[in-house]
Scaffold this active site. Structure first.
Site, PDB file in Angstrom:
ATOM      1  N   HIS A 233      -7.582  -5.564  -0.240  1.00 35.73           N
ATOM      2  CA  HIS A 233      -6.488  -4.813   0.145  1.00 35.73           C
ATOM      3  C   HIS A 233      -5.487  -5.431   0.999  1.00 35.73           C
ATOM      4  O   HIS A 233      -4.179  -5.468   0.828  1.00 35.73           O
ATOM      5  CB  HIS A 233      -6.854  -3.447   0.723  1.00 35.73           C
TER       6      HIS A 233
ATOM      7  N   ASP B 169      -9.317  -5.279  -4.503  1.00 35.42           N
ATOM      8  CA  ASP B 169      -8.979  -4.238  -3.734  1.00 35.42           C
ATOM      9  C   ASP B 169      -9.693  -3.073  -4.067  1.00 35.42           C
ATOM     10  O   ASP B 169      -9.664  -2.541  -5.235  1.00 35.42           O
ATOM     11  CB  ASP B 169      -7.389  -4.179  -3.858  1.00 35.42           C
TER      12      ASP B 169
ATOM     13  N   SER C   1       0.978  -1.163   0.083  1.00 38.12           N
ATOM     14  CA  SER C   1      -0.016  -0.133  -0.094  1.00 38.12           C
ATOM     15  C   SER C   1       0.895   1.321   0.015  1.00 38.12           C
ATOM     16  O   SER C   1       1.730   1.476  -0.961  1.00 38.12           O
ATOM     17  CB  SER C   1      -0.944  -0.139   1.385  1.00 38.12           C
TER      18      SER C   1
HETATM   19  C1  LIG Z   1      -5.477   4.990   4.713  1.00 34.01           C
HETATM   20  C2  LIG Z   1      -5.050   4.002   3.643  1.00 34.01           C
HETATM   21  O1  LIG Z   1      -5.745   2.998   3.695  1.00 34.01           O
HETATM   22  N1  LIG Z   1      -3.932   4.028   3.028  1.00 34.01           N
HETATM   23  C3  LIG Z   1      -3.467   3.265   2.114  1.00 34.01           C
HETATM   24  C4  LIG Z   1      -2.810   3.557   0.890  1.00 34.01           C
HETATM   25  C5  LIG Z   1      -2.565   2.231   2.814  1.00 34.01           C
HETATM   26  O2  LIG Z   1      -1.272   2.574   2.911  1.00 34.01           O
HETATM   27  N2  LIG Z   1      -3.173   1.274   3.724  1.00 34.01           N
HETATM   28  C6  LIG Z   1      -2.395   0.764   4.822  1.00 34.01           C
HETATM   29  C7  LIG Z   1      -3.343   0.568   6.053  1.00 34.01           C
HETATM   30  C8  LIG Z   1      -2.078  -0.461   4.605  1.00 34.01           C
HETATM   31  O3  LIG Z   1      -1.009  -1.058   5.321  1.00 34.01           O
HETATM   32  O4  LIG Z   1      -2.616  -1.321   3.863  1.00 34.01           O
END
Ligand SMILES: CC(=O)N[C@@H](C)C(=O)N[C@@H](C)C(=O)O
Length: 631
Positions: free
Chosen positions: A608, A576, A484
């Site tokens: 995700h 995702d 992410s």
């Molecule tokens: C707020 C969020 O979900 N941001 C994403 C881009 C991200 O980095 N998510 C994190 C929580 C993850 O580790 O998946």
């Protein structure tokens, strides 16, 4: 008696099971016309709850689906014809249309449309207190869609109380009363056992600034005073926001929620788990003074399981020790303020699964350490840390630089299968809690928006340089791996510091914000992180301007792809909704098109987190094989 809620079968939307004396006493079948599926996801609801006298049950469920029969008024009128009413025969009677598309709550909440209740019973059983999230958040009215909520403590929410109707009535009686006027965020309501106070959390800094996580506050409301006289400012702040703190000082609260059984010592303490720099701490907060005590051992990360009947149960782990069940007798009110009175007994591995000897001896061969690292870009006076997990010994090892996602989250020095597995295979894993991570004060969080791809990237390099200088990592054998926003950092590090890395590994990475903005469930995130809070508020739009897209591109890994030399493994979840599949796919294709090496694996059923058991296993195997091949 205990209660279990489960999904129903044909004709029923839920079954509520009443258990007692070790057996199922009663099953209540709720017809599907009453409501949709039951919620027990830990966010909108923890599941069904008894009223204090165990005569009634409150729970959260999806509203019944709206269906609509399309209306048709016959053939279009031609010039000169008299307008006539719709022909009754023109409306089909034998079928129903699917109705207008109803938005849900995004990633991990697909299909959840109108729950918005998280009830607790008032001590007298005559009110239900709940958290409600407005469908269009007042802090981001520019977006025409509902915004995703998971990992987003910045979504405005309020506490309400609604009178419970008499048992004879089918519908709610009376209007809900707003208990937290003047606040953008209030959640996790819990009543003290004597019913005198309602304790709750507020993520006001996150909701005000729109950063997806922030430092929380713990507050109380007098009960039933708050109900009779709900006024702005009537909540009492027990633990305020901490802007910054020194190494040994309390850095503020970062809980996700209050647990169902969070009170200890009668009404002396509220217990909760919270990030404390690079560690998860178990905190006891004095309900009179707000004094915060860290009641677990400081070389472990803790997670509260529950408190009651004179005992506290928690899980404790470290990067080299899987979670163990820990039990402490609650100290009496007079001794509770002394840290030494919390005496923990380790009962063994959590879940009653013994660690196999071979695994235990592998873990015994690992060590971990937290390093304080100096920032090389402004503001340089802000602390950050790196947790290194590696095999015991003195030699410099091949390293895996491991930035976390968010970006406002953290890698806690707790047990992680992925990290322990890579360390066990001979790598030094360097988990970086760069500036902007949770657990270091609100100023640190607020220092990152507007500076992503610079400060977070340079902190990762500073952490790497630090552990290379310490002789822990071999400078010439380093990979970078993250998911992410951690994938965003992976891509940026591979492009902006191409000579430092022999391989890249990215899970559902943000590679191109100018692509993500159009399809993610959190378009606001792209603005806040790319532009910074104030500029983001000025620019935010459902239809980004060309200049906005240019900035999104500028900070993204895709803009430095031409500099990438390392082979990249991309692990992607087809379902995702946060960082959509196309983002990683586009990056893989573009890398190959320029003659680079990309291996792309798509997990068709994953969202995700890529955390389904088989996915986790395949992810770990593919990652280790990539490391072995390339560094
Ligand atoms: C707020 C969020 O979900 N941001 C994403 C881009 C991200 O980095 N998510 C994190 C929580 C993850 O580790 O998946």
């Amino acid at each position: 008696m205990s209660l279990v809620g489960r999904g129903g079968s044909e004709g029923t939307s839920a079954v509520l099971e009443v258990w007692g004396q070790g057996r199922l006493l009663r099953e209540l079948h709720v017809p599907s016309k009453q409501h949709g599926p039951l919620y027990s996801d830990g966010w909108f609801s923890l599941g069904p709850a008894w009223s204090p006298d165990e005569s009634r049950i409150a729970y959260v469920a999806e509203e019944p689906p709206t269906t609509e029969t399309p209306k048709w008024s016959g053939a279009a009128k031609t010039d000169g014809q008299e307008a006539t009413d719709a022909l009754p025969t023109a409306t089909p009677k034998s079928w129903q249309g699917i109705g207008e598309y109803q938005e849900d709550w995004g990633e991990l909440n697909t299909g959840k449309k109108t729950p918005a209740l998280f009830p607790v019973w008032s001590p007298e059983g005559d009110q239900l207190v709940f958290t409600a999230w407005p469908h269009s958040p007042p802090n981001a009215p520019q977006f025409g869609n509902r915004l995703g909520i998971v990992y987003c403590m910045n979504r405005p929410c309020s506490l309400f109380a609604v009178p419970v109707p008499p048992s004879s009535s089918q519908s709610a009686s009376g209007e809900p009363v707003l208990l937290t006027p003047g606040r953008l965020s209030a959640c996790s309501p819990r009543f003290l056992s004597d019913g005198s106070k309602l304790v709750f959390l507020s993520n006001e800094p996150a909701a005000q600034t729109m950063t997806h996580m922030g430092t929380a506050e713990l507050l109380t409301l007098d009960w039933p005073g708050a109900l009779q006289n709900p006024e702005e400012g009537s909540a009492h702040t027990l633990v305020p926001v901490v802007q910054q703190s020194d190494l040994e000082e309390f850095p503020g609260l970062y809980p996700h929620a209050l647990s169902e059984s969070c009170f200890a010592g009668g009404n002396e303490f509220v217990l909760l788990t919270s990030q404390w720099r690079s560690r998860m701490a178990l905190l006891a907060i004095d309900l009179k003074t707000g004094k915060v005590q860290d009641i677990g051992f400081s070389n472990q990360s803790w997670s509260l399981l529950g408190a009651g009947q004179g005992w506290v149960a928690a899980a404790a782990s470290s990067p080299t020790q899987p979670p163990r069940l820990m039990l402490a007798r609650l100290p009496s009110a007079s001794t509770a303020s002394k840290h030494s009175q919390w005496e923990w007994t380790a009962l063994g591995p959590l879940g009653n699964q013994t660690t196999p000897d071979a695994v235990q001896s592998t873990l015994d061969g690992l060590q971990w350490q937290t390093y304080q690292v100096k920032a090389m870009t402004d503001p340089t006076d802000m602390p950050f840390e790196a947790v290194v997990v590696r095999p015991k010994g003195k030699a410099a090892l091949p390293g895996v630089l491991f930035p976390h996602g968010g970006p406002h989250s953290a890698f806690p020095a707790a047990y992680s299968n992925l990290v322990a597995f890579q360390a066990a295979q001979g790598y030094a894993v360097i988990a970086v809690n760069f500036r902007g991570s949770t657990g270091f004060g609100e100023d640190s969080i607020q220092s990152l928006p507007g500076h992503i791809s610079v400060n977070d990237v340079e902190d990762c390099i500073a952490a790497l340089d630090h552990v290379v200088a310490e002789g822990v990592v071999d400078r010439d054998r380093v990979a970078v791996s993250g998911g992410s926003h951690g994938g965003f950092l992976t891509g940026n590090l591979l492009g902006r510091h191409a000579d430092r890395f022999k391989a890249g590994l990215a899970r559902n990475p943000v590679m191109d914000l100018s692509l993500m903005i159009h399809v993610s469930d959190i378009p606001d995130w792209c603005y806040v992180e790319a532009f910074g809070v104030q500029e983001a508020k000025r620019r935010m739009a459902a239809r980004p301007a060309i200049e906005d897209l240019a900035r999104f591109k500028e900070v993204s890994p895709i803009s430095v792809l031409h500099q990438v030399k390392a082979p990249v493994l991309l692990l992607l979840g087809a379902k995702d909704r946060r960082v959509p599949l196309a983002d990683g796919q586009q990056y893989g294709a573009a890398l190959r098109a320029q003659g680079g090496t990309a291996k792309v694996i798509v997990f068709p059923e994953d969202t995700h987190a890529l955390d389904r058991p088989q996915t986790e296993f395949e992810t770990m195997i593919n990652m280790i094989s990539w490391l072995q091949q390339h560094i």
